[in-house]
Design an enzyme around this catalytic site. Structure first.
Site, PDB file in Angstrom:
ATOM      1  N   PRO A  94     -32.323  93.312  39.040  1.00 41.60           N
ATOM      2  CA  PRO A  94     -31.541  93.391  40.277  1.00 41.60           C
ATOM      3  C   PRO A  94     -31.988  94.502  41.229  1.00 41.60           C
ATOM      4  O   PRO A  94     -32.276  95.620  40.805  1.00 41.60           O
ATOM      5  CB  PRO A  94     -30.111  93.654  39.769  1.00 41.60           C
ATOM      6  CG  PRO A  94     -30.267  94.139  38.375  1.00 41.60           C
ATOM      7  CD  PRO A  94     -31.503  93.480  37.844  1.00 41.60           C
ATOM      8  N   ASN A  95     -32.040  94.123  42.464  1.00 36.16           N
ATOM      9  CA  ASN A  95     -32.342  94.994  43.617  1.00 36.16           C
ATOM     10  C   ASN A  95     -33.821  95.313  43.776  1.00 36.16           C
ATOM     11  O   ASN A  95     -34.215  95.908  44.772  1.00 36.16           O
ATOM     12  CB  ASN A  95     -31.515  96.301  43.560  1.00 36.16           C
ATOM     13  CG  ASN A  95     -30.039  96.026  43.625  1.00 36.16           C
ATOM     14  OD1 ASN A  95     -29.586  95.331  44.523  1.00 36.16           O
ATOM     15  ND2 ASN A  95     -29.272  96.526  42.661  1.00 36.16           N
ATOM     16  N   ARG A 142     -36.116 100.766  51.027  1.00 38.26           N
ATOM     17  CA  ARG A 142     -35.167 101.889  50.938  1.00 38.26           C
ATOM     18  C   ARG A 142     -35.582 102.824  49.816  1.00 38.26           C
ATOM     19  O   ARG A 142     -36.371 102.445  48.951  1.00 38.26           O
ATOM     20  CB  ARG A 142     -33.749 101.384  50.576  1.00 38.26           C
ATOM     21  CG  ARG A 142     -33.048 100.673  51.686  1.00 38.26           C
ATOM     22  CD  ARG A 142     -32.004  99.756  51.110  1.00 38.26           C
ATOM     23  NE  ARG A 142     -31.615  98.783  52.113  1.00 38.26           N
ATOM     24  CZ  ARG A 142     -30.488  98.826  52.790  1.00 38.26           C
ATOM     25  NH1 ARG A 142     -29.616  99.775  52.562  1.00 38.26           N
ATOM     26  NH2 ARG A 142     -30.219  97.917  53.698  1.00 38.26           N
ATOM     27  N   TYR A 176     -38.626 105.314  44.746  1.00 39.73           N
ATOM     28  CA  TYR A 176     -39.329 104.093  44.334  1.00 39.73           C
ATOM     29  C   TYR A 176     -40.639 103.845  45.081  1.00 39.73           C
ATOM     30  O   TYR A 176     -41.332 102.883  44.773  1.00 39.73           O
ATOM     31  CB  TYR A 176     -38.398 102.882  44.489  1.00 39.73           C
ATOM     32  CG  TYR A 176     -37.141 102.994  43.640  1.00 39.73           C
ATOM     33  CD1 TYR A 176     -37.221 103.049  42.260  1.00 39.73           C
ATOM     34  CD2 TYR A 176     -35.870 103.072  44.230  1.00 39.73           C
ATOM     35  CE1 TYR A 176     -36.082 103.164  41.467  1.00 39.73           C
ATOM     36  CE2 TYR A 176     -34.729 103.181  43.456  1.00 39.73           C
ATOM     37  CZ  TYR A 176     -34.843 103.233  42.083  1.00 39.73           C
ATOM     38  OH  TYR A 176     -33.712 103.351  41.301  1.00 39.73           O
ATOM     39  N   ASN A 202     -38.879  94.995  33.835  1.00 44.44           N
ATOM     40  CA  ASN A 202     -38.098  96.052  34.450  1.00 44.44           C
ATOM     41  C   ASN A 202     -36.757  95.409  34.790  1.00 44.44           C
ATOM     42  O   ASN A 202     -36.614  94.764  35.835  1.00 44.44           O
ATOM     43  CB  ASN A 202     -38.780  96.600  35.705  1.00 44.44           C
ATOM     44  CG  ASN A 202     -37.979  97.742  36.325  1.00 44.44           C
ATOM     45  OD1 ASN A 202     -36.852  98.016  35.919  1.00 44.44           O
ATOM     46  ND2 ASN A 202     -38.562  98.389  37.316  1.00 44.44           N
ATOM     47  N   ALA A 205     -31.037  98.071  36.630  1.00 41.17           N
ATOM     48  CA  ALA A 205     -29.781  98.619  36.091  1.00 41.17           C
ATOM     49  C   ALA A 205     -29.310  97.868  34.846  1.00 41.17           C
ATOM     50  O   ALA A 205     -28.601  98.446  34.002  1.00 41.17           O
ATOM     51  CB  ALA A 205     -28.714  98.606  37.172  1.00 41.17           C
ATOM     52  N   GLU A 239     -41.413  97.609  28.381  1.00 47.12           N
ATOM     53  CA  GLU A 239     -40.443  97.913  29.444  1.00 47.12           C
ATOM     54  C   GLU A 239     -41.080  98.881  30.440  1.00 47.12           C
ATOM     55  O   GLU A 239     -41.755  99.839  30.032  1.00 47.12           O
ATOM     56  CB  GLU A 239     -39.194  98.540  28.842  1.00 47.12           C
ATOM     57  CG  GLU A 239     -38.267  99.135  29.908  1.00 47.12           C
ATOM     58  CD  GLU A 239     -36.849  99.283  29.415  1.00 47.12           C
ATOM     59  OE1 GLU A 239     -36.214  98.255  29.124  1.00 47.12           O
ATOM     60  OE2 GLU A 239     -36.385 100.433  29.330  1.00 47.12           O
ATOM     61  N   HIS A 284     -40.225 101.254  33.978  1.00 50.76           N
ATOM     62  CA  HIS A 284     -39.361 101.768  35.043  1.00 50.76           C
ATOM     63  C   HIS A 284     -40.239 102.512  36.033  1.00 50.76           C
ATOM     64  O   HIS A 284     -41.094 103.319  35.634  1.00 50.76           O
ATOM     65  CB  HIS A 284     -38.278 102.705  34.497  1.00 50.76           C
ATOM     66  CG  HIS A 284     -37.291 101.994  33.643  1.00 50.76           C
ATOM     67  ND1 HIS A 284     -36.342 101.146  34.167  1.00 50.76           N
ATOM     68  CD2 HIS A 284     -37.152 101.947  32.300  1.00 50.76           C
ATOM     69  CE1 HIS A 284     -35.645 100.620  33.187  1.00 50.76           C
ATOM     70  NE2 HIS A 284     -36.117 101.081  32.036  1.00 50.76           N
ATOM     71  N   ARG A 323     -33.246 111.480  35.571  1.00 52.54           N
ATOM     72  CA  ARG A 323     -32.205 111.078  36.528  1.00 52.54           C
ATOM     73  C   ARG A 323     -30.817 111.183  35.866  1.00 52.54           C
ATOM     74  O   ARG A 323     -30.648 111.882  34.884  1.00 52.54           O
ATOM     75  CB  ARG A 323     -32.514 109.659  37.044  1.00 52.54           C
ATOM     76  CG  ARG A 323     -33.878 109.597  37.757  1.00 52.54           C
ATOM     77  CD  ARG A 323     -34.164 108.225  38.319  1.00 52.54           C
ATOM     78  NE  ARG A 323     -33.219 107.883  39.384  1.00 52.54           N
ATOM     79  CZ  ARG A 323     -33.103 106.656  39.909  1.00 52.54           C
ATOM     80  NH1 ARG A 323     -33.876 105.666  39.452  1.00 52.54           N
ATOM     81  NH2 ARG A 323     -32.230 106.409  40.864  1.00 52.54           N
TER      82      ARG A 323
HETATM   83  O1  CA2 Z   1     -36.979 103.094  38.012  1.00 50.36           O
HETATM   84  C1  CA2 Z   1     -36.776 101.895  37.848  1.00 50.36           C
HETATM   85  O2  CA2 Z   1     -37.673 101.041  37.881  1.00 50.36           O
HETATM   86  C2  CA2 Z   1     -35.348 101.399  37.655  1.00 50.36           C
HETATM   87  O3  CA2 Z   1     -35.383 100.317  36.722  1.00 50.36           O
HETATM   88  C3  CA2 Z   1     -34.863 100.929  39.008  1.00 50.36           C
HETATM   89  C4  CA2 Z   1     -33.408 100.496  38.996  1.00 50.36           C
HETATM   90  C5  CA2 Z   1     -32.515 101.561  38.366  1.00 50.36           C
HETATM   91  O4  CA2 Z   1     -31.177 101.084  38.256  1.00 50.36           O
HETATM   92  C6  CA2 Z   1     -33.009 101.970  36.999  1.00 50.36           C
HETATM   93  O5  CA2 Z   1     -32.182 102.994  36.502  1.00 50.36           O
HETATM   94  C7  CA2 Z   1     -34.445 102.474  37.077  1.00 50.36           C
HETATM   95  C8  CA2 Z   1     -32.914 100.236  40.428  1.00 50.36           C
HETATM   96  C9  CA2 Z   1     -33.724  99.235  41.163  1.00 50.36           C
HETATM   97  C10 CA2 Z   1     -33.299  99.268  42.600  1.00 50.36           C
HETATM   98  O6  CA2 Z   1     -34.449  99.120  43.369  1.00 50.36           O
HETATM   99  C11 CA2 Z   1     -34.391  99.420  44.683  1.00 50.36           C
HETATM  100  C12 CA2 Z   1     -35.583  99.636  45.310  1.00 50.36           C
HETATM  101  C13 CA2 Z   1     -35.601  99.948  46.642  1.00 50.36           C
HETATM  102  C14 CA2 Z   1     -34.424 100.044  47.350  1.00 50.36           C
HETATM  103  C15 CA2 Z   1     -33.249  99.837  46.711  1.00 50.36           C
HETATM  104  C16 CA2 Z   1     -33.221  99.513  45.373  1.00 50.36           C
END
Ligand code: CA2
Length: 155
Positions: free
Chosen positions: A15-16, A23, A28, A80, A83, A104, A106, A113
């Site tokens: 997700p996301n 963003r 990221y 990946n 969340a 996996e 990230h 974090r």
């Molecule tokens: O660091 C990672 O790859 C995460 O899997 C990213 C997840 C986060 O919940 C994990 O704890 C770590 C969040 C992905 C959201 O991705 C976005 C990217 C750009 C803008 C908004 C969200």
């Protein structure tokens, strides 16, 4: 002698991650999901592997992709789960059920974090985890997966 058919690895993003590059660049980076998928296709091709890339914002859909990987006899999974990594026993169970070598990834370093990101259910079903290498983690994961399954780099 006949060459074996291309083997497929599934690259699953949760997700996301479709928002990558739009963003939170400090966390990221600036690359998009399309950039990640291109990088994965190129990294897999170096080992004669095909990357089948899928993204979903829905837990059940991600479980269906894991089942699809099994049905298609995929030789590996890069995941990946975003969340859902930290919450989803269902994704953990799906990965354990299909028993496909899994790494996996990230993008950020989840251990640097918030504490709610420090535990990952999906990591418990993977043979390795990469966290904090940015999107290069996907390339490193594919290299590690290739070594694990004995896929050799093409000349
Ligand atoms: O660091 C990672 O790859 C995460 O899997 C990213 C997840 C986060 O919940 C994990 O704890 C770590 C969040 C992905 C959201 O991705 C976005 C990217 C750009 C803008 C908004 C969200």
């Amino acid at each position: 002698m006949a060459m074996p058919p291309d083997q497929t690895i599934y690259v699953l993003n949760g997700p996301n991650l479709n928002m990558l590059g739009t963003r939170e660049p400090d966390t990221y980076g600036h690359a998009t999901l399309a950039d990640v998928e291109k990088l994965c296709a190129e990294a897999a091709a170096q080992f004669g592997l095909t990357a089948c890339c899928r993204q979903s914002n829905h837990e059940g859909q991600l479980i269906d992709f894991i089942h699809e990987a099994h049905a298609k006899k995929a030789c590996g999974i890069i995941i990946n789960a975003a969340a859902y990594s930290h919450t989803s026993i269902a994704l953990h169970d799906a990965l354990k059920a299909v028993n496909i070598p899994t790494v996996e990834v990230h993008i950020s370093n989840i251990h640097a974090r918030e504490s709610f990101r420090h535990h990952s259910f999906t990591a418990m079903a993977a043979f390795a985890t990469l966290s904090g290498f940015g999107i290069d983690g996907y390339r490193l994961a594919i290299n590690g997966l290739a070594a694990k399954i004995g896929a050799k780099a093409k000349a």
